[in-house]
Design a protein around this motif. Structure first.
Motif, PDB file in Angstrom:
ATOM      1  N   ARG A 218       0.904  -1.305  -0.126  1.00 48.33           N
ATOM      2  CA  ARG A 218       0.098   0.175  -0.090  1.00 48.33           C
ATOM      3  C   ARG A 218       0.754   1.216  -0.085  1.00 48.33           C
ATOM      4  NH1 ARG A 218      -0.864  -0.546   6.244  1.00 48.33           N
ATOM      5  NH2 ARG A 218      -1.759  -2.499   5.911  1.00 48.33           N
TER       6      ARG A 218
ATOM      7  N   ARG B  80      -3.550   3.678  -1.210  1.00 48.26           N
ATOM      8  CA  ARG B  80      -3.976   2.777  -2.333  1.00 48.26           C
ATOM      9  C   ARG B  80      -3.491   1.143  -1.870  1.00 48.26           C
ATOM     10  NH1 ARG B  80      -1.216   6.027  -7.298  1.00 48.26           N
ATOM     11  NH2 ARG B  80       0.664   5.604  -6.040  1.00 48.26           N
TER      12      ARG B  80
ATOM     13  N   THR C 163       1.228  -0.276  -6.423  1.00 51.08           N
ATOM     14  CA  THR C 163       0.049   0.169  -5.802  1.00 51.08           C
ATOM     15  C   THR C 163      -0.680   1.214  -6.530  1.00 51.08           C
ATOM     16  OG1 THR C 163       1.261   1.614  -4.366  1.00 51.08           O
ATOM     17  CG2 THR C 163       0.914  -0.477  -3.438  1.00 51.08           C
TER      18      THR C 163
ATOM     19  N   VAL D  95      -3.424   2.695  -8.936  1.00 50.37           N
ATOM     20  CA  VAL D  95      -4.937   1.911  -9.268  1.00 50.37           C
ATOM     21  C   VAL D  95      -5.111   1.457 -10.498  1.00 50.37           C
ATOM     22  CG1 VAL D  95      -7.383   3.041  -9.558  1.00 50.37           C
ATOM     23  CG2 VAL D  95      -5.816   3.927  -7.841  1.00 50.37           C
TER      24      VAL D  95
ATOM     25  N   PRO E 128      -8.505   2.287  -3.746  1.00 51.24           N
ATOM     26  CA  PRO E 128      -8.480   3.570  -3.059  1.00 51.24           C
ATOM     27  C   PRO E 128      -9.316   3.374  -1.832  1.00 51.24           C
ATOM     28  CG  PRO E 128      -9.809   3.891  -5.002  1.00 51.24           C
ATOM     29  CD  PRO E 128      -9.466   2.360  -4.832  1.00 51.24           C
TER      30      PRO E 128
END
Ligand SMILES: Nc1ncnc2c1ncn2[C@@H]1O[C@H](COP(=O)(O)OP(=O)(O)O)[C@@H](O)[C@H]1O
Ligand SMILES: [Mg+2]
Length: 298
Positions: free
Chosen positions: A192, A209, A217, A219, A225
């Motif tokens: 993350r 994220r 990480t 998106v 998220p």
């Protein structure tokens, strides 16, 4: 402040129907600001014989502000011409967000990291070379590396390597295709990281994220998220990094290592906000348009 219909906001975009550009156009409409989009291929640059820059029938010097959406993949000619055109826009008195100088610095992963490190921002240890044998030698002290394209984004093209044989093949291949080798110490983390969205001198929204599938990480790489409120040291880190690179709008990526240290990975000068918008009540497009209005020079 602008006076109603006499003020003009341009959105420079590859895709006016994309999430970012359409929400900016919509936000401008709600604010009563005259706005329009144009693409790089709409730009007519002239030296003598007419106005220096025109887009879609407009003389660029009549535009107050231009918001630059992702420049995207381009040839070296295009990349340079696009930045040059932004410099001319500035010359003509247009407030270009972000400034071409800031875009130039931020897009380049080496230059930006160098500038951040020089000003005391913690960043991952990084080596940039053209010679694959020199890169290979560095793997003795950096046995687990992330290879990144110098002009990459969204996690595309980044590779984590710790196997020496594989590394040797990939490094040689990079050199064969005339890529600059950009290698970074892999920072162990909990899959993350943090994305802070900065406008002016303020973090207007932030998210964690998290990607159970990958160490990347982004998106775009499948991370989910989650909203967070950024405070204290991390907030300062995001604002200071944005300021160092001269960005007015930026998406700052901050990694927290397993041992709890924060590292700035990059400052995105043309950030998207679809993922972030899905977890925050703050209307990001409106914030960007408001900023453009407030800071317009004319
Ligand atoms: N040095 C590193 N150590 C561990 N993970 C990293 C490192 N660099 C990048 N990452 C992971 O890869 C993702 C993409 O890297 P980043 O530098 O932000 O490039 P991009 O422009 O592709 O987003 C980061 O969000 C992070 O999850
Ligand atoms: Mg990133």
């Amino acid at each position: 402040m602008w006076e109603g219909s006499r003020s003009i906001l341009g959105i420079l975009t590859r895709n006016p129907n994309g999430f970012g550009s359409s929400s900016l156009l919509e936000a401008a409409r709600r604010r009563g600001v005259t706005s329009f989009y144009f693409r790089f291929r709409d730009i007519i640059a002239r030296v003598g014989g007419g106005p220096p820059l025109q887009v879609r029938g407009l003389n660029v010097k009549d535009i107050n502000s231009v918001i630059v959406r992702p420049i995207g993949r381009s040839s070296l000619d295009q990349a340079i011409f696009r930045l040059d055109a932004l410099y001319t826009m500035e010359d003509l008195g247009v407030h270009v967000i972000n400034k071409p100088s800031a875009i130039e610095r931020s897009m380049d992963k080496y230059r930006s990291l160098y500038l951040l490190h020089k000003r005391g921002i913690p960043v991952p240890e990084t080596v940039v070379v053209e010679d694959p044998s020199i890169a290979f030698e560095f793997m003795r002290t950096m046995p687990d590396i992330v290879l990144k394209p110098v002009f990459g984004s969204r996690g595309h093209g980044s590779t984590r390597i710790s196997d020496r044989d594989l590394a040797w093949n990939i490094l040689r291949e990079q050199a064969f295709f005339r890529h600059v080798i950009y290698m970074q110490r892999f920072i162990p983390h909990r899959r993350r990281d943090i994305r802070a969205f900065v406008i002016g001198n303020e973090v207007i929204a932030a998210m964690v994220r998290e990607n159970p599938e990958s160490w990347k990480t982004n998106v775009a790489m499948g991370a989910k998220p989650k909203p967070i409120k950024l405070e204290g040291e991390l907030e300062d880190l995001a604002i200071k990094s944005t300021e160092i690179l001269g960005c007015e709008v930026a998406g700052v990526d901050i990694l927290l290592s397993e041992s709890g240290n924060a590292y700035v990975l990059e400052v995105n000068s043309q950030p998207g906000w679809r993922g972030l918008q899905s977890v925050t009540k703050v209307n990001i497009a409106e914030k960007i348009v408001d900023y453009a209005i407030l800071t317009s020079k004319r």
